[in-house]
Design an enzyme around this catalytic site. Structure first.
Site, PDB file in Angstrom:
ATOM      1  N   ARG A 137       9.203  -6.109  -4.522  1.00 45.66           N
ATOM      2  CA  ARG A 137      10.082  -7.098  -4.794  1.00 45.66           C
ATOM      3  C   ARG A 137       9.433  -8.291  -5.750  1.00 45.66           C
ATOM      4  O   ARG A 137       9.904  -9.018  -6.385  1.00 45.66           O
ATOM      5  CB  ARG A 137      10.539  -7.910  -3.509  1.00 45.66           C
ATOM      6  CG  ARG A 137      11.670  -6.914  -2.811  1.00 45.66           C
ATOM      7  CD  ARG A 137      12.135  -7.679  -1.534  1.00 45.66           C
ATOM      8  NE  ARG A 137      11.089  -7.684  -0.674  1.00 45.66           N
ATOM      9  CZ  ARG A 137      11.168  -7.657   0.792  1.00 45.66           C
ATOM     10  NH1 ARG A 137      12.307  -7.093   1.245  1.00 45.66           N
ATOM     11  NH2 ARG A 137       9.870  -7.796   1.392  1.00 45.66           N
TER      12      ARG A 137
ATOM     13  N   GLU B 285      -2.785  -5.340  10.284  1.00 45.66           N
ATOM     14  CA  GLU B 285      -2.896  -5.635  11.537  1.00 45.66           C
ATOM     15  C   GLU B 285      -3.199  -4.444  12.416  1.00 45.66           C
ATOM     16  O   GLU B 285      -4.089  -4.415  13.285  1.00 45.66           O
ATOM     17  CB  GLU B 285      -1.396  -6.099  12.320  1.00 45.66           C
ATOM     18  CG  GLU B 285      -1.396  -6.652  13.587  1.00 45.66           C
ATOM     19  CD  GLU B 285      -0.105  -7.116  14.184  1.00 45.66           C
ATOM     20  OE1 GLU B 285      -0.094  -7.180  15.294  1.00 45.66           O
ATOM     21  OE2 GLU B 285       1.021  -7.252  13.405  1.00 45.66           O
TER      22      GLU B 285
END
Length: 171
Positions: A59, A96
């Site tokens: 994006r 993560e």
């Protein structure tokens, strides 16, 4: 800014349970809102002598290309591995759970060029920190990292140069 914030819809439990996803496609699909967002972001950088705008997959391409056009700058793409056809510089970074890698063409930015990095959303900051490292290692002068929106509660800004972050909308 509230008129732009209100167009972005929340999608609960996407991409996984407990996450409230900020869906920017509603803003992008509304011509007046998209134009207003691009105008507001580009106005900040007019006269700053931007040579290249770096758009981060995927994006960030939408925002970066529009900004590059408005600023009379080139657009450079940062992509996931295997998507760029010429020689690339790779940067792996921690997620993560695991790692990810981004690539940029080795000849996309020349030493000393003034670069603006654009993406749609600042969340944890890991991706953008990797892009900042890539651009800096290529010898570019980082003007700023700009985002259409920021999820402030995730503190992604803390992983980036303190005086080089701008977010139009904050959640």
């Amino acid at each position: 800014m509230d008129e732009l914030k209100n167009i972005i819809r929340d999608i609960p439990d996407f991409p996984k349970k407990g996450i409230i996803f900020k869906d920017i496609t509603t803003l992008l699909a509304d011509a007046a809102s998209y134009q207003r967002m691009v105008d507001l972001l580009s106005h900040r950088y007019i006269g700053k002598k931007i040579d290249k705008v770096v758009g981060v997959e995927a994006r960030g391409f939408i925002i970066g290309a529009a900004l590059a056009y408005k600023l009379g700058a080139g657009i450079v793409l940062v992509r996931k591995p295997g998507k760029l056809p010429s020689e690339t510089f790779k940067k792996s970074y921690e997620l993560e759970y695991g790692t990810d890698t981004l690539e940029i063409h080795t000849d996309a930015i020349e030493k000393g060029e003034r670069v603006l990095i654009a993406d749609d959303l600042l969340a944890t900051g890991g991706t953008m920190a990797a892009v900042v490292d890539m651009v800096s290692s290529m010898g570019a002068e980082l003007v700023e990292c700009c985002f259409m929106a920021e999820l402030e509660f995730l503190n992604g800004k803390n992983k980036l140069p303190a005086d080089k972050v701008f977010s139009l909308l904050k959640f």
